[in-house]
Design a protein around this motif. Structure first.
Motif, mmCIF file in Angstrom:
data_model
loop_
_atom_site.group_PDB
_atom_site.id
_atom_site.type_symbol
_atom_site.label_atom_id
_atom_site.label_comp_id
_atom_site.label_asym_id
_atom_site.label_seq_id
_atom_site.Cartn_x
_atom_site.Cartn_y
_atom_site.Cartn_z
ATOM 1 N N SER A 60 11.565 -22.087 -11.839
ATOM 2 C CA SER A 60 10.681 -21.406 -11.906
ATOM 3 C C SER A 60 9.452 -21.612 -11.051
ATOM 4 C CB SER A 60 10.028 -21.564 -13.275
ATOM 5 O OG SER A 60 10.678 -20.997 -14.402
ATOM 6 N N ARG A 61 9.320 -22.867 -10.739
ATOM 7 C CA ARG A 61 8.296 -23.453 -9.669
ATOM 8 C C ARG A 61 8.225 -22.512 -8.385
ATOM 9 N NH1 ARG A 61 9.693 -29.117 -8.541
ATOM 10 N NH2 ARG A 61 11.841 -27.913 -8.438
ATOM 11 N N VAL A 62 9.538 -22.465 -7.796
ATOM 12 C CA VAL A 62 9.507 -21.645 -6.546
ATOM 13 C C VAL A 62 9.562 -20.233 -6.706
ATOM 14 C CG1 VAL A 62 11.333 -21.111 -4.537
ATOM 15 C CG2 VAL A 62 11.133 -23.645 -5.751
ATOM 16 N N ARG A 63 9.972 -19.730 -7.648
ATOM 17 C CA ARG A 63 10.155 -18.477 -8.033
ATOM 18 C C ARG A 63 8.827 -17.822 -8.199
ATOM 19 N NH1 ARG A 63 14.707 -16.650 -5.872
ATOM 20 N NH2 ARG A 63 16.564 -18.272 -6.854
ATOM 21 N N HIS A 64 7.937 -18.534 -8.968
ATOM 22 C CA HIS A 64 6.599 -18.318 -9.263
ATOM 23 C C HIS A 64 5.839 -17.751 -7.916
ATOM 24 C CE1 HIS A 64 2.386 -18.650 -11.230
ATOM 25 N NE2 HIS A 64 2.080 -19.601 -9.940
ATOM 26 N N TRP A 65 6.102 -18.671 -6.798
ATOM 27 C CA TRP A 65 5.423 -18.138 -5.529
ATOM 28 C C TRP A 65 5.976 -16.762 -5.045
ATOM 29 C CZ3 TRP A 65 0.977 -20.241 -5.148
ATOM 30 C CH2 TRP A 65 0.422 -21.551 -5.685
ATOM 31 N N GLU A 66 7.254 -16.839 -5.079
ATOM 32 C CA GLU A 66 8.294 -15.697 -4.454
ATOM 33 C C GLU A 66 7.835 -14.438 -5.333
ATOM 34 O OE1 GLU A 66 12.205 -16.766 -4.325
ATOM 35 O OE2 GLU A 66 11.649 -18.420 -2.681
ATOM 36 N N LEU A 67 7.618 -14.415 -6.560
ATOM 37 C CA LEU A 67 7.804 -13.178 -7.510
ATOM 38 C C LEU A 67 6.678 -13.221 -8.500
ATOM 39 C CD1 LEU A 67 11.432 -13.729 -8.824
ATOM 40 C CD2 LEU A 67 10.760 -12.401 -7.078
ATOM 41 N N GLY A 68 5.687 -14.083 -8.011
ATOM 42 C CA GLY A 68 4.409 -13.782 -8.678
ATOM 43 C C GLY A 68 4.308 -14.307 -10.405
ATOM 44 N N ASN A 69 5.353 -14.763 -10.833
ATOM 45 C CA ASN A 69 5.456 -15.129 -12.323
ATOM 46 C C ASN A 69 6.660 -16.296 -12.401
ATOM 47 O OD1 ASN A 69 7.029 -14.902 -14.761
ATOM 48 N ND2 ASN A 69 5.574 -13.332 -15.462
ATOM 49 N N GLY A 70 7.839 -16.325 -11.927
ATOM 50 C CA GLY A 70 8.774 -17.080 -12.149
ATOM 51 C C GLY A 70 9.251 -17.521 -13.526
ATOM 52 N N THR A 71 8.923 -16.818 -14.430
ATOM 53 C CA THR A 71 9.580 -17.085 -15.668
ATOM 54 C C THR A 71 10.830 -16.185 -15.861
ATOM 55 O OG1 THR A 71 8.415 -15.188 -16.687
ATOM 56 C CG2 THR A 71 7.364 -17.431 -16.750
ATOM 57 N N VAL A 72 11.612 -16.361 -16.858
ATOM 58 C CA VAL A 72 12.956 -15.786 -17.230
ATOM 59 C C VAL A 72 12.807 -15.110 -18.716
ATOM 60 C CG1 VAL A 72 15.252 -16.203 -17.700
ATOM 61 C CG2 VAL A 72 14.113 -17.511 -15.718
ATOM 62 N N ALA A 73 13.280 -13.938 -18.829
ATOM 63 C CA ALA A 73 13.115 -13.325 -20.016
ATOM 64 C C ALA A 73 13.931 -13.903 -21.118
ATOM 65 C CB ALA A 73 13.458 -11.833 -20.110
ATOM 66 N N VAL A 74 13.497 -14.340 -22.171
ATOM 67 C CA VAL A 74 14.324 -15.106 -23.424
ATOM 68 C C VAL A 74 15.646 -14.135 -23.674
ATOM 69 C CG1 VAL A 74 14.435 -15.637 -25.816
ATOM 70 C CG2 VAL A 74 12.315 -16.129 -24.472
ATOM 71 N N SER A 75 15.583 -13.057 -23.524
ATOM 72 C CA SER A 75 16.711 -12.154 -23.801
ATOM 73 C C SER A 75 17.678 -12.167 -22.707
ATOM 74 C CB SER A 75 16.240 -10.597 -23.887
ATOM 75 O OG SER A 75 15.583 -10.166 -22.650
ATOM 76 N N ASN A 76 17.370 -13.154 -21.501
ATOM 77 C CA ASN A 76 18.499 -13.062 -20.371
ATOM 78 C C ASN A 76 19.220 -14.461 -20.979
ATOM 79 O OD1 ASN A 76 17.681 -10.887 -19.110
ATOM 80 N ND2 ASN A 76 16.738 -11.940 -17.474
ATOM 81 N N VAL A 77 18.789 -15.263 -21.784
ATOM 82 C CA VAL A 77 19.500 -16.412 -21.905
ATOM 83 C C VAL A 77 20.820 -15.952 -22.617
ATOM 84 C CG1 VAL A 77 19.493 -18.476 -23.290
ATOM 85 C CG2 VAL A 77 17.596 -17.935 -22.119
ATOM 86 N N VAL A 78 22.104 -16.716 -22.253
ATOM 87 C CA VAL A 78 23.243 -16.267 -22.988
ATOM 88 C C VAL A 78 23.997 -17.512 -23.425
ATOM 89 C CG1 VAL A 78 23.690 -14.419 -21.069
ATOM 90 C CG2 VAL A 78 24.656 -16.776 -20.535
ATOM 91 N N ALA A 79 23.541 -18.643 -23.453
ATOM 92 C CA ALA A 79 24.045 -19.671 -23.940
ATOM 93 C C ALA A 79 23.150 -20.964 -23.966
ATOM 94 C CB ALA A 79 25.380 -20.101 -23.335
ATOM 95 N N VAL A 80 23.358 -21.844 -24.531
ATOM 96 C CA VAL A 80 22.504 -23.287 -24.560
ATOM 97 C C VAL A 80 23.656 -24.431 -24.491
ATOM 98 C CG1 VAL A 80 21.075 -24.893 -26.035
ATOM 99 C CG2 VAL A 80 20.849 -22.172 -26.180
ATOM 100 N N VAL A 81 23.597 -25.237 -23.682
ATOM 101 C CA VAL A 81 24.140 -26.220 -23.402
ATOM 102 C C VAL A 81 24.461 -27.152 -24.212
ATOM 103 C CG1 VAL A 81 25.063 -28.270 -21.689
ATOM 104 C CG2 VAL A 81 24.267 -25.644 -20.955
ATOM 105 N N GLU A 82 25.609 -27.700 -24.600
ATOM 106 C CA GLU A 82 25.906 -28.597 -25.646
ATOM 107 C C GLU A 82 26.184 -30.100 -24.968
ATOM 108 O OE1 GLU A 82 28.918 -27.009 -28.154
ATOM 109 O OE2 GLU A 82 27.372 -26.188 -29.432
ATOM 110 N N LEU A 83 25.442 -31.022 -24.732
ATOM 111 C CA LEU A 83 25.921 -32.432 -23.918
ATOM 112 C C LEU A 83 26.266 -33.262 -25.079
ATOM 113 C CD1 LEU A 83 23.005 -32.577 -21.568
ATOM 114 C CD2 LEU A 83 25.356 -31.714 -21.107
ATOM 115 N N ASP A 84 27.475 -34.342 -24.618
ATOM 116 C CA ASP A 84 27.531 -35.300 -25.604
ATOM 117 C C ASP A 84 26.836 -36.338 -25.312
ATOM 118 O OD1 ASP A 84 30.057 -33.650 -26.195
ATOM 119 O OD2 ASP A 84 31.179 -34.578 -24.179
ATOM 120 N N GLY A 85 26.594 -37.207 -26.262
ATOM 121 C CA GLY A 85 25.811 -38.330 -26.542
ATOM 122 C C GLY A 85 24.099 -37.591 -26.379
#
Length: 175
Positions: A150-175
């Motif tokens: 988002s930091r880099v995309r902020h400069w390139e696209l003027g916003n850098g955020t991602v739509a919550v609706s574009n999230v497809v999964a949440v990673v499950e880490l062990d430990g």
């Protein structure tokens, strides 16, 4: 026979037929329990997730409620990227993010963040205060020197955020 039972039997038949093809079978089984595996293709999430490592992520069906610190898999088409990207949620809708305070720490809602997962070394990438719009998230890689987030995309696209609706999964880490 119920639809879910029929689907399970079909998948089991496919798994048996694909016994020599472990990746396809793993993916089919993963879809049955609401998870999927993803391979990290870059160094952008090191040291948390190394390039080439495979992680398991819980699929979301449009019901994802973002939380700071979550590692998410999202469709990056808004950024002109074809495919899925894996990054850490920093800012949630309504929050503010900024870098940095006098000690080089990133700020979330005006307070320094404790980020033990960030790759050591390198300089902070300064950016002005950004308010995260409704329905959007601010994401960053843990290896801040190499991640095109988002930091880099902020400069390139003027916003850098991602739509919550574009999230497809949440990673499950062990430990």
């Amino acid at each position: 026979m119920t639809r879910s039972l029929l689907r399970a039997l079909t998948v089991l038949s496919l798994v048996t037929a694909l016994s020599g093809c472990g990746f396809a079978a793993d993916r089919l089984i993963a879809e049955l329990d609401g998870t999927e595996t993803f391979r990290m293709s870059s160094e952008g999430m090191e040291p948390t997730i190394k390039a080439g490592h495979v992680v398991t992520a819980k699929l979301v069906d449009g019901d994802y409620v973002p939380r700071t610190g979550d590692i998410v898999v999202f469709n990056a088409s808004d950024w002109g990227v074809d495919g899925m990207v894996l990054m850490r949620v920093i800012g949630v809708p309504g929050s503010t993010v900024q870098c940095c305070d006098g000690e080089g720490r990133q700020l979330l809602d005006g307070r320094p963040m404790d980020e033990p997962y960030v790759h050591p070394g390198g300089r902070p990438y300064p950016f002005d205060l950004v308010r995260i719009p409704a329905g959007r998230i601010w994401v960053e890689g843990d290896h801040r020197m190499v991640s095109r987030d988002s930091r880099v995309r902020h400069w390139e696209l003027g916003n850098g955020t991602v739509a919550v609706s574009n999230v497809v999964a949440v990673v499950e880490l062990d430990g």
